[in-house]
Write an enzyme that holds these catalytic residues in place. Structure first.
Site: not given
Ligand code: OS5
Length: 230
Positions: A12, A78, A152, A172-173, A196
């Site tokens: 981001e 989302g 979600i 989430m922030e 999404d």
């Molecule tokens: O920051 C989180 C919230 N963001 C907005 C979002 C969201 N929040 C809630 N529900 C939804 N449907 C949403 N859509 C967009 C996005 C983000 C979501 S959590 C994503 C986690 C992805 C991830 N996990 N592991 N990795 C990526 C790999 C990794 C490995 C090492 C270091 C960094 C990443």
């Protein structure tokens, strides 16, 4: 004027770092803070890591240690509102915490005593965003964003958040950053591009569209900097 720009994930803020002049990187409390300039603005840029705790910590550091006078958040979200499609932009008029629940004591969802359910963003910054959108003929929705420590991907949960908080998008922030800024009396702004629809395909869509949607949000935020006074 010191302006804080934050995201939650490295994806981001990377498109923002690519557009500014980097001066110094400072490591503090297990995060990196990038001091930079863009035209007349001094910037502090960081990604917090995911979730309300990390984002509240980063926002607090940006205001207290780096003396930011405004905070702008850029990232992905989302969609809840059906008018929102992948890549579309939404700015928050106000934000709430959908996972805050002491309803066992008769309180409404998202409320704790001595606080409030919704935290309002800066109308000045939102008006700048609307002006930029008008000038560039970009569709920009204003609405309510619900924040919680959950990704979600469930239509029932999404519907509950929509019905309970009248939310248009979910992430989430944003609210945690907002409550920090509100406590310190600092203007803040939350911009998100849709990655999404918070439904059963959300994980797949998120992976597919994170980069392009984060870029959309970052491009718009950079354009806004031209309209923010010194
Ligand atoms: O920051 C989180 C919230 N963001 C907005 C979002 C969201 N929040 C809630 N529900 C939804 N449907 C949403 N859509 C967009 C996005 C983000 C979501 S959590 C994503 C986690 C992805 C991830 N996990 N592991 N990795 C990526 C790999 C990794 C490995 C090492 C270091 C960094 C990443």
């Amino acid at each position: 004027m010191n302006i804080a720009i934050m995201g939650a994930m490295v994806e981001e803020i990377t498109p923002i770092l690519e557009r500014v002049t980097l001066k110094e990187t400072i490591e503090y409390a297990k995060n990196k803070y990038y001091l930079a300039s863009y035209k007349q603005h001094n910037l502090v840029i960081a990604y917090s890591k995911i979730g309300k705790v990390h984002s509240a910590l980063t926002a607090s550091i940006m205001l207290e240690k780096f003396k930011a006078e405004k905070l702008l958040f850029s990232g992905v979200a989302g969609a809840i509102n059906e008018q929102l499609h992948i890549g579309d932009l939404i700015i928050a008029t106000k934000l709430c915490q959908h996972d805050l629940d002491i309803s066992a004591f008769g309180h409404p969802y998202g409320y704790v005593p001595e606080s409030k359910i919704y935290v309002e963003t800066s109308s000045t910054l939102n008006n700048i965003a609307k002006k930029v959108a008008d000038k560039l003929n970009i569709n920009l929705l204003e609405g309510i964003i619900a924040t919680g420590d959950q990704f979600i991907n469930d239509t029932q949960k999404k519907q509950w958040i929509k019905d309970t908080f009248n939310a248009d998008a979910i992430e989430m922030e944003g609210a945690s950053v907002g409550f920090v800024c509100d406590a310190f009396g600092v203007e803040f702004f939350v911009l998100r591009a849709i990655s999404d629809s918070a439904d059963m395909d959300a994980g797949f869509d998120f992976d597919k569209f994170l980069e392009t949607s984060a870029q959309n949000s970052a491009d718009f935020l950079i354009k806004m900097l031209d309209y923010i006074d010194e």
